[in-house]
Every structure is written in C-alpha cells, then in structure tokens.
Design a protein around this motif. Structure first.
Motif, mmCIF file in Angstrom:
data_model
loop_
_atom_site.group_PDB
_atom_site.id
_atom_site.type_symbol
_atom_site.label_atom_id
_atom_site.label_comp_id
_atom_site.label_asym_id
_atom_site.label_seq_id
_atom_site.Cartn_x
_atom_site.Cartn_y
_atom_site.Cartn_z
ATOM 1 N N THR A 11 0.863 -1.173 0.000
ATOM 2 C CA THR A 11 0.000 0.000 0.000
ATOM 3 C C THR A 11 0.897 1.220 0.000
ATOM 4 O OG1 THR A 11 -1.720 -1.123 1.263
ATOM 5 C CG2 THR A 11 -1.718 1.274 1.348
ATOM 6 N N MET A 21 -3.080 3.696 -2.987
ATOM 7 C CA MET A 21 -3.187 2.517 -3.854
ATOM 8 C C MET A 21 -2.843 1.272 -3.041
ATOM 9 S SD MET A 21 -3.891 3.705 -7.006
ATOM 10 C CE MET A 21 -3.420 2.457 -8.171
ATOM 11 N N VAL A 46 -6.133 -4.509 -7.582
ATOM 12 C CA VAL A 46 -5.758 -3.137 -7.259
ATOM 13 C C VAL A 46 -7.002 -2.428 -6.749
ATOM 14 C CG1 VAL A 46 -4.850 -0.949 -8.133
ATOM 15 C CG2 VAL A 46 -4.042 -3.108 -9.123
ATOM 16 N N PHE A 54 -8.116 1.550 -4.900
ATOM 17 C CA PHE A 54 -7.625 2.882 -4.553
ATOM 18 C C PHE A 54 -8.673 3.624 -3.749
ATOM 19 C CE2 PHE A 54 -10.287 4.124 -8.031
ATOM 20 C CZ PHE A 54 -10.610 5.448 -7.803
ATOM 21 N N ALA A 62 -6.945 7.184 -11.608
ATOM 22 C CA ALA A 62 -6.760 6.108 -10.633
ATOM 23 C C ALA A 62 -7.740 4.967 -10.894
ATOM 24 C CB ALA A 62 -6.935 6.644 -9.210
ATOM 25 N N SER A 75 -6.468 1.312 -12.119
ATOM 26 C CA SER A 75 -6.718 0.154 -11.269
ATOM 27 C C SER A 75 -7.201 -1.039 -12.090
ATOM 28 C CB SER A 75 -7.716 0.494 -10.156
ATOM 29 O OG SER A 75 -9.010 0.710 -10.677
ATOM 30 N N ALA A 132 -1.696 8.608 -9.695
ATOM 31 C CA ALA A 132 -1.953 7.201 -9.344
ATOM 32 C C ALA A 132 -0.838 6.295 -9.867
ATOM 33 C CB ALA A 132 -3.300 6.752 -9.884
ATOM 34 N N ALA A 154 1.503 3.979 -7.470
ATOM 35 C CA ALA A 154 1.621 2.525 -7.656
ATOM 36 C C ALA A 154 3.077 2.130 -7.923
ATOM 37 C CB ALA A 154 0.718 2.066 -8.796
#
Length: 140
Positions: free
Chosen positions: A31, A45, A59, A61, A73, A77, A115, A119
């Motif tokens: 995370t 994330m 994934v 978020f 995001a 994901s 994002a 990640a």
C-alpha cells in the motif's frame, strides 16, 4: 476536438462519478499513498500480487481530488490487473495520458499521473529499491 474527444470526456466523468475498484484491499501486498499538493489530489493505492509475487492480481484505490486524478486512478486500477510489476514500473506519463484519451494541459499532467507514480513507488518500496513515506508530484 471531435466526437471522439467528447466520448473520452464522458468516460473520464463516468470514472470520476462511478470509480472502479474504489476502496481498500484486505491483506494487500503493498500500500502506498501520494499527493499532488498543487491541486490537492490524494491517492492511496493497494496492490495485491499473485502467488508468483510478480503478477498484479488486484488493485484498489481511495482518494480525493479532481476529476482527472480520480478517473486516472480508476482506469489504472483496471489496467494493472494481470500485468507484471515490471510492466507497471515501465509505464510512463504517455501511457496514462493515452489511457485517458484526451489532451491534458501541462498543469493537469501531475493530476493524471499521480496514481501511476503512487503505484510505481509502492512497488519500488516493496522491492526494497525506494524508501519514501509518501509520493508527491511537487518535484516533477
């Protein structure tokens, strides 16, 4: 700007209003959180790797911010599922902008890539290649 551009704008608004994979994962592999202080965007994330510890299985978020950051995001994901960690780390801002499908002004690029950076930094921390508490787009 033609009809295609309007379609992508609608897609961004849809992801903003109805984000996919929003929430937290139970027992994520890693995370990480990040922010874009210029716009006030914040993203967390959660990534869960498959048993091979290379393939992204899930994934999720959470975050708050402008439509571009939150839609990015949400889209990311979904895009990351099934990719390898190496594929995540090889992504660049053009990949995210292409995913969004609209021209992004220079001021909004940081919103779009937040994002992705979160990640990627989370993956690098997990691999032991980075040591930061929070990602920021301030220095980009």
């Amino acid at each position: 700007m033609g009809l295609g551009s309007d379609m992508y704008r609608q897609q961004i608004l849809d992801h903003y209003k109805n984000p996919r994979n929003y929430g937290k994962l139970e027992d994520p592999t890693f995370t990480h959180i990040g922010e874009n202080p210029m716009c006030g965007d914040e993203i967390r994330m959660d990534v869960k790797l498959d048993d091979d510890e290379e393939t992204i299985e899930q994934v999720a978020f959470q975050g708050d911010g402008c439509a571009i950051s939150q839609a990015s995001a949400s889209m990311l994901s979904g895009e990351l599922r099934g990719k390898s960690v190496d594929e995540l780390l090889e992504m660049d801002r053009d990949d995210v902008i292409d995913m969004l499908g609209v021209d992004i002004s220079p001021m909004r690029v940081k919103c779009a890539v937040l994002a992705e950076k979160v990640a990627q930094d989370g993956a690098e921390i997990y691999q032991g290649d980075l040591d930061v508490d929070k990602t920021t787009t301030e220095d980009d």
